[in-house]
Design an enzyme around this catalytic site. Structure first.
Site, PDB file in Angstrom:
ATOM      1  N   CYS A 104       0.922  -1.061   0.051  1.00  0.00           N
ATOM      2  CA  CYS A 104      -0.055  -0.099  -0.133  1.00  0.00           C
ATOM      3  C   CYS A 104       0.821   1.183   0.043  1.00  0.00           C
ATOM      4  O   CYS A 104       1.498   1.609   1.033  1.00  0.00           O
ATOM      5  CB  CYS A 104      -0.802  -0.184   1.076  1.00  0.00           C
ATOM      6  SG  CYS A 104      -1.604   1.441   1.443  1.00  0.00           S
ATOM      7  N   CYS A 107      -0.209   4.366   2.230  1.00  0.00           N
ATOM      8  CA  CYS A 107      -0.833   4.154   3.767  1.00  0.00           C
ATOM      9  C   CYS A 107      -0.241   2.960   4.068  1.00  0.00           C
ATOM     10  O   CYS A 107       0.975   2.634   4.144  1.00  0.00           O
ATOM     11  CB  CYS A 107      -2.469   4.429   3.646  1.00  0.00           C
ATOM     12  SG  CYS A 107      -3.075   4.325   5.337  1.00  0.00           S
ATOM     13  N   SER A 108      -1.187   2.153   4.476  1.00  0.00           N
ATOM     14  CA  SER A 108      -0.926   0.786   5.064  1.00  0.00           C
ATOM     15  C   SER A 108      -1.738  -0.079   5.066  1.00  0.00           C
ATOM     16  O   SER A 108      -1.898  -1.282   5.747  1.00  0.00           O
ATOM     17  CB  SER A 108      -0.536   0.865   6.697  1.00  0.00           C
ATOM     18  OG  SER A 108      -1.436   1.747   7.048  1.00  0.00           O
ATOM     19  N   CYS A 109      -2.855  -0.379   3.832  1.00  0.00           N
ATOM     20  CA  CYS A 109      -3.805  -0.750   3.785  1.00  0.00           C
ATOM     21  C   CYS A 109      -3.271  -2.411   3.653  1.00  0.00           C
ATOM     22  O   CYS A 109      -2.491  -2.814   2.781  1.00  0.00           O
ATOM     23  CB  CYS A 109      -4.653  -0.762   2.553  1.00  0.00           C
ATOM     24  SG  CYS A 109      -5.515   0.959   2.691  1.00  0.00           S
TER      25      CYS A 109
END
Lengths: 199, 217
Positions: A104, A107-109
């Site tokens: 991701c 972000c950090s999905c």
């Protein structure tokens, strides 16, 4: 500063989090045992063993594997893994021709119900910036040397759809049952930065 | 916005550092912050990402993952009137002065049970169709070359690029902060590495992104 003082020293983040907790609890917006329970759930229950069970089932049950690749959300829900950060799931099959890897960049999905919370390296600036641009180089750093003929597909997880990799079943595991297979499946293999190794 | 968070394709970050057997939360406050964010019942929970993306680059890069959460969520709680700056300041002074006393506890087993159920509750993302999707699997598409000032999910490296639709995901909520329709068709689009990275692209690779229809020419 004495050792005793050190023991009570709080980082700004620790202090600020205590401020939020004390105010939110006082206002009745969250209870202490709720916070404890959610921390425990992610520390103990919602982790990559869930995803490993999905993979092992797919390896041992061809009908389930077909269902998993066609409708990841439903097939994973069948094993009881649903909820936040995994409302819609797509499973990507690694083969001898295609290798999938997930990131991701913004972000950090990450698919929480099957893999738990992401490891720090997945959220790192290094991984996020590099794997879309030089995936083979990054995979080599993880110890995964892919033959030139294998196509690398990088999935930049930028919507609420969440991705998980179905790694290849390693040769020499024909005699193992689903439980023994699940024990071989690493989190990293389900992100796509590793292969599964035979025991 | 073209913020520091939009890291895809940036160079100079160096090797990826990994820990062996790292804990889920490295420090206690990280877990408690995460859990509070997940479980606190607010009329408007707010979205952390736009607040994180507006951080100055230096602050962003020097803050840990959960420090960014803490920054963004505190802003949201104040903006939505859940907490005031004054309350935060006063409580911080009180707790900083008192190093020993544990925080007061309030138990609510019913709420705890509900919070755990909510974590596992299926959350359908499919929305009713609002239009006829403009594209089909196999179509060649071109992303828009835009630089919106607000939150967007189209990374810089994939703007103004050609790709092919590989999946149609139905209609999803649209997350950007512009005036486009709030529900849109969502597609998975394949971009050849060469299209994104030109001469320096690695051989035989491609990047897949989820693309809302508004991102396409």
């Amino acid at each position: 500063m004495t050792h005793d003082h050190d023991h009570h020293h709080k980082s700004p983040a620790t202090l600020r989090t205590r401020v939020l907790e004390s105010l939110l609890v006082e206002k009745g917006l969250v209870s202490t045992d709720t916070i404890d329970a959610v921390v425990r759930a992610y520390e103990q229950d919602i982790g990559p063993l869930n995803g490993a069970r999905v993979v092992a089932r797919a390896w041992t049950d061809p009908a389930y594997k077909k269902h998993l690749l066609e409708d990841g959300t439903a097939a994973i829900a069948e094993l009881g893994y649903t909820g936040r950060g995994g409302a819609e799931m797509v499973v990507l099959e690694n083969t001898s021709q295609v290798h999938n890897v997930v990131v991701c960049t913004l972000c950090s999905c990450y698919p929480w119900p099957v893999l738990g919370l992401p490891p720090p390296w997945y959220k790192s600036y290094e991984y996020r910036s590099r794997v879309v641009r030089e995936p083979r180089t990054v995979l080599r750093e993880f110890g995964l040397e892919l033959p030139a003929k294998v196509e690398v597909r990088v999935w930049d997880s930028n919507s609420e759809v969440r991705y998980m990799v179905l790694p290849q079943r390693p040769p020499g595991t024909e005699g193992l049952d689903a439980e023994a297979l699940a024990a071989l499946v690493s989190r990293d293999a389900m992100i796509g930065v590793a292969n599964v190794q035979a025991p | 916005m073209d913020g520091i968070h939009d890291l895809g394709g940036m160079q100079s970050f160096g090797p990826i550092r990994r820990e062996v057997g790292e804990p889920v939360f490295h420090e206690e406050w990280e877990g408690r912050l995460y859990a509070m964010r997940m479980a606190t019942r607010l009329q408007n929970p707010g979205n952390l990402r736009p607040h994180i993306e507006r951080m100055a680059p230096g602050q962003y890069l020097n803050s840990s993952y959960y420090e960014k959460w803490l920054h963004a969520w505190t802003q949201i709680l104040v903006q939505n009137g859940v907490l005031t700056e004054e309350e935060l300041r006063d409580r911080e002074a009180a707790l900083a002065a008192d190093t020993g006393t544990p925080l007061p506890r309030r138990e609510d087993p019913h709420q705890a049970r509900q919070a755990l159920e909510r974590l596992r509750q299926p959350q359908p993302l499919q929305r009713a169709a609002t239009s006829q999707p403009r594209f089909r699997v196999g179509d060649l598409v071109q992303t828009r070359h835009f630089h919106p000032p607000g939150h967007t999910r189209l990374p810089r490296y994939a703007r103004g690029r050609q790709g092919a639709v590989v999946k149609f995901y139905g209609f999803h909520d649209y997350p950007d902060e512009d005036a486009a329709p709030r529900v849109q068709p969502l597609y998975a689009v394949r971009f050849a590495a060469r299209e994104l990275w030109g001469e320096s692209a690695e051989l035989d690779s491609a990047v897949y992104l989820d693309i809302w229809e508004n991102y396409l020419e």
